[in-house]
Write an enzyme that holds these catalytic residues in place. Sequence first.
Site, PDB file in Angstrom:
ATOM      1  N   HIS A  64      13.330-108.362 -19.454  1.00  0.00           N
ATOM      2  CA  HIS A  64      14.109-108.187 -20.689  1.00  0.00           C
ATOM      3  C   HIS A  64      13.456-108.888 -21.885  1.00  0.00           C
ATOM      4  O   HIS A  64      13.937-108.782 -23.011  1.00  0.00           O
ATOM      5  CB  HIS A  64      15.582-108.586 -20.499  1.00  0.00           C
ATOM      6  N   SER A 204      14.864-117.421 -21.285  1.00  0.00           N
ATOM      7  CA  SER A 204      14.407-116.310 -20.472  1.00  0.00           C
ATOM      8  C   SER A 204      12.936-116.406 -20.125  1.00  0.00           C
ATOM      9  O   SER A 204      12.108-116.703 -20.977  1.00  0.00           O
ATOM     10  CB  SER A 204      14.650-115.016 -21.237  1.00  0.00           C
ATOM     11  N   GLY A 205      12.648-116.117 -18.846  1.00  0.00           N
ATOM     12  CA  GLY A 205      11.257-116.052 -18.406  1.00  0.00           C
ATOM     13  C   GLY A 205      10.659-117.386 -18.026  1.00  0.00           C
ATOM     14  O   GLY A 205       9.619-117.440 -17.389  1.00  0.00           O
TER      15      GLY A 205
END
Length: 250
Positions: A64, A204-205
């Site tokens: 995403h 995120s990530g």
Amino acid sequence: MANAYGIIFFFQLLSLTGASESGIVGGKDTKPHSKPYMASLQVRGHHTCGGILIREDFVLTVAHCENSEPVTVVLGAHDISKKEKSQQWIQVAKYHPHPKFITGKYDYDIMLLELKNNATLNKYVKTIGLSKKDGKVPANINCVVAGWGRTGADKPASKVLKETTEKTQFSAECKNIWQKYFSADRMICTKFDKKKGGVCQGDSGGPLICNSKPQGLTAFTYECDCNNPKYPHVFTKVNFFLPWIKKVMK
């Protein structure tokens, strides 16, 4: 998931995927360059997501974090508000999101970024090894999360890399809270305490490091309040995807 939240909760959850502004709530500043595998994914000079360097030419992150604008991977950074001598700025040549990932959904949320140039490995920039095989991640072990950015739901971004610890949780507990959004095969979730904090929108990530290996990648939190311990933080389980990672990087 209580029916009281109903459709509102669902839409809040959906908006997480767009909320890739990274941040650690609470925690402490990381010792500069003690995590030389950390990558800051930037669009127009702004940090959007985290990632980890797993080979000179590949960064692992979540799907995403794919962006319609060009993404630059910044390696060797501690303070991303400065142009540090240790930093390497490398363009992404190709995105490899998992073929089963669907935008706006949570499963198969993993992506490899193929870099235009190889990173130069030195004391500031190093790769991190993945596990050799798909093993179970036990519950109740302390793992480290790290990231740049927001230090609270309504607080400004942190310029320096921050870290804190979160504890892995039994899959059944995660399933109980997150229900259909949680896949025990492909996700890990963690408990955290409000004081120590943890990942936020969305970090995120960035990695979940357990026993010195990246076992997870920050995937989603409860959007209204990332620091609400009632909602475990959820990570993409790296081990499950090892065969796919090897295939893409061959």
